[in-house]
Motif scaffolding. Structure first.
Motif, PDB file in Angstrom:
ATOM      1  N   LYS A  13      51.828  32.062  26.046  1.00  0.00           N
ATOM      2  CA  LYS A  13      50.746  32.335  27.100  1.00  0.00           C
ATOM      3  C   LYS A  13      49.708  31.416  27.037  1.00  0.00           C
ATOM      4  O   LYS A  13      49.074  30.883  27.844  1.00  0.00           O
ATOM      5  N   GLU A  15      49.505  28.416  25.793  1.00  0.00           N
ATOM      6  CA  GLU A  15      49.825  27.022  26.243  1.00  0.00           C
ATOM      7  C   GLU A  15      49.815  26.912  27.731  1.00  0.00           C
ATOM      8  O   GLU A  15      49.467  26.019  28.171  1.00  0.00           O
ATOM      9  N   ASP A  16      50.574  28.169  28.393  1.00  0.00           N
ATOM     10  CA  ASP A  16      50.593  28.052  29.762  1.00  0.00           C
ATOM     11  C   ASP A  16      49.288  28.049  30.475  1.00  0.00           C
ATOM     12  O   ASP A  16      49.038  27.346  31.292  1.00  0.00           O
ATOM     13  N   LEU A  17      48.439  28.911  30.136  1.00  0.00           N
ATOM     14  CA  LEU A  17      46.930  28.954  30.681  1.00  0.00           C
ATOM     15  C   LEU A  17      46.148  27.731  30.371  1.00  0.00           C
ATOM     16  O   LEU A  17      45.473  27.313  31.074  1.00  0.00           O
ATOM     17  N   GLU A  19      47.519  24.575  30.261  1.00  0.00           N
ATOM     18  CA  GLU A  19      47.914  23.733  31.317  1.00  0.00           C
ATOM     19  C   GLU A  19      47.421  24.096  32.753  1.00  0.00           C
ATOM     20  O   GLU A  19      47.222  23.068  33.527  1.00  0.00           O
ATOM     21  N   GLN A  20      47.247  25.170  32.973  1.00  0.00           N
ATOM     22  CA  GLN A  20      46.990  25.541  34.208  1.00  0.00           C
ATOM     23  C   GLN A  20      45.426  25.187  34.517  1.00  0.00           C
ATOM     24  O   GLN A  20      45.122  24.976  35.579  1.00  0.00           O
ATOM     25  N   LEU A  21      44.612  25.447  33.452  1.00  0.00           N
ATOM     26  CA  LEU A  21      43.360  25.105  33.676  1.00  0.00           C
ATOM     27  C   LEU A  21      43.200  23.559  33.544  1.00  0.00           C
ATOM     28  O   LEU A  21      42.265  23.174  34.505  1.00  0.00           O
ATOM     29  N   GLU A  22      43.925  22.753  32.963  1.00  0.00           N
ATOM     30  CA  GLU A  22      43.767  21.339  32.702  1.00  0.00           C
ATOM     31  C   GLU A  22      44.167  20.959  34.581  1.00  0.00           C
ATOM     32  O   GLU A  22      43.590  20.180  34.975  1.00  0.00           O
ATOM     33  N   ALA A  23      45.242  21.740  35.008  1.00  0.00           N
ATOM     34  CA  ALA A  23      45.637  21.025  36.463  1.00  0.00           C
ATOM     35  C   ALA A  23      44.422  21.440  37.472  1.00  0.00           C
ATOM     36  O   ALA A  23      44.221  20.633  38.110  1.00  0.00           O
ATOM     37  N   VAL A  24      43.761  22.555  37.204  1.00  0.00           N
ATOM     38  CA  VAL A  24      42.622  22.911  38.210  1.00  0.00           C
ATOM     39  C   VAL A  24      41.638  21.927  37.662  1.00  0.00           C
ATOM     40  O   VAL A  24      40.808  21.324  38.748  1.00  0.00           O
ATOM     41  N   GLN A  26      41.458  18.789  36.896  1.00  0.00           N
ATOM     42  CA  GLN A  26      42.123  17.648  37.374  1.00  0.00           C
ATOM     43  C   GLN A  26      41.747  17.524  38.861  1.00  0.00           C
ATOM     44  O   GLN A  26      41.410  16.466  39.610  1.00  0.00           O
TER      45      GLN A  26
END
Length: 85
Positions: A13, A15-17, A19-24, A26
């Motif tokens: 969980k 790791e998933d969060l 990745e989502q934060l990094e996408a936002v 970017q």
């Protein structure tokens, strides 16, 4: 940049969060950088035009309805009278 997730139980969980934060980050980085340019006056345009954008006037200056060039949102922008010494 490091982020600490408090109260998240599983490593998957976290790791998933992350990745989502990094996408936002970017997606928003170019807009955030452009929003804080030195030429802040260049970030707005009169809406709908200079003559009809005046919302009010006071002792410190005038307030105009303006449209942000970066995000397209409408803003009330206070144009302050500054006297140079």
């Amino acid at each position: 940049t490091s982020v600490v997730f408090v109260g998240v139980a599983s490593a998957a969980k976290k790791e998933d969060l992350a990745e989502q934060l990094e996408a936002v980050v970017q997606m928003t980085a170019p807009a955030a950088t452009a929003a804080f340019t030195e030429d802040s006056e260049g970030n707005y345009e009169w809406y709908p035009d200079k003559d009809s954008s005046l919302l009010g006037e006071g002792s410190f200056g005038k307030t105009h309805k303006m449209k942000g060039k970066i995000d397209g949102q409408l803003y009330a922008v206070k144009m302050i009278n500054v006297k140079k010494a």
